[in-house]
Design a protein around this motif. Structure first.
Motif, short mmCIF file in Angstrom:
data_model
loop_
_atom_site.label_atom_id
_atom_site.label_comp_id
_atom_site.label_asym_id
_atom_site.label_seq_id
_atom_site.Cartn_x
_atom_site.Cartn_y
_atom_site.Cartn_z
N GLY A 51 0.79 -1.23 0.00
CA GLY A 51 0.00 0.00 0.00
C GLY A 51 0.82 1.27 0.00
O GLY A 51 0.25 2.36 -0.14
N VAL A 52 2.14 1.17 0.15
CA VAL A 52 3.01 2.36 0.12
C VAL A 52 3.49 2.56 -1.31
O VAL A 52 4.23 1.73 -1.84
CB VAL A 52 4.20 2.22 1.08
CG1 VAL A 52 5.13 3.43 0.95
CG2 VAL A 52 3.72 2.07 2.52
N PRO A 53 3.09 3.65 -1.96
CA PRO A 53 3.49 3.86 -3.35
C PRO A 53 4.96 4.24 -3.47
O PRO A 53 5.52 4.92 -2.61
CB PRO A 53 2.58 5.01 -3.82
CG PRO A 53 2.23 5.74 -2.56
CD PRO A 53 2.18 4.70 -1.48
N VAL A 54 5.57 3.81 -4.57
CA VAL A 54 6.99 4.08 -4.84
C VAL A 54 7.10 4.85 -6.15
O VAL A 54 6.44 4.52 -7.14
CB VAL A 54 7.79 2.77 -4.93
CG1 VAL A 54 9.21 3.02 -5.42
CG2 VAL A 54 7.80 2.06 -3.58
N VAL A 55 7.92 5.88 -6.13
CA VAL A 55 8.21 6.68 -7.32
C VAL A 55 9.72 6.73 -7.50
O VAL A 55 10.45 7.02 -6.55
CB VAL A 55 7.64 8.11 -7.21
CG1 VAL A 55 8.07 8.96 -8.41
CG2 VAL A 55 6.12 8.07 -7.10
#
Length: 222
Positions: free
Chosen positions: A134-138
């Protein structure tokens, strides 16, 4: 917005901290495995900003505490430390955060620098695999020369390529990038495109080493 730079005592962390400290009013938090190192770096960066006419207070904490206080968490650590760093701060991350990685895997031989991609496909995808659900990565800031970032007298006029599968998170990071004067954010697609972006970093280093008078190169797309 509060930005945590984990491994913020290194070259990339210093450059981003100084640019955000100089050009924006975002809270900048320096993280390190050693809180004393984080405090010392935060004070050093604040002194540099003051010498350039910008009075800012930067704070320093152990990585986990820095991440806990942030909206955007930047992994300003070498590629071989990204997974361990994510694991060490996982309890401080949730779905409201954005995890950003600028790391690019490289190796050097007698011919120069070459992309060295992990089995995940890219360092950015490695971070995505390690991140809590659930933690987005960019992926962003891969191809920026740390020395040029840290020189507040240097104009940038360069681009940074962003990759990520969550559009809202990518937009947030793009906004933070463009808060830095002279830096333009360009969307390079999803996480599956990260390898191509990361491979630009060794290319830029090779061009620098083989051409006199060129240093701290960046890219600009026209």
């Amino acid at each position: 917005m509060r930005i945590a730079l984990l491994g913020g005592t290194g070259d990339v962390g210093e450059g981003l901290a100084l640019r955000w400290g100089y050009h924006t009013d975002h809270d900048v938090v320096i993280g390190s495995r050693d809180p004393d190192d984080a405090h010392a770096a935060a004070d050093e960066y604040a002194a540099t900003l003051s010498a350039h006419g910008r009075e800012r207070k930067l704070t320093g904490f152990r990585n986990g505490m820095a991440a806990d206080r942030a909206d955007v968490v930047v992994l300003a650590v070498p590629p071989y430390h990204v997974a361990d760093t994510v694991d060490s701060v996982a309890d401080s991350l949730d779905g409201d955060d954005v995890l950003v990685t600028p790391a690019a895997g490289m190796q050097r031989d007698e011919d120069g620098f070459h992309a060295h991609l992990p089995s995940a496909g890219s360092v950015t995808e490695l971070v995505a695999d390690a991140a809590p659900e659930g933690v987005p990565v960019v992926g962003a800031f891969h191809n920026l020369a740390a020395g040029r970032l840290a020189d507040l007298d240097a104009e940038l006029g360069i681009d940074t390529l962003l990759v990520g599968d969550d559009p809202a998170s990518k937009d947030r990071v793009a906004g933070l990038a463009e808060d830095i004067d002279g830096l333009r954010a360009l969307d390079a697609g999803g996480l599956a495109n990260a390898a191509e972006v990361e491979s630009l970093t060794p290319l830029l280093i090779n061009v620098t080493e083989h051409n006199d008078g060129l240093s701290d190169l960046g890219v600009s797309f026209r």
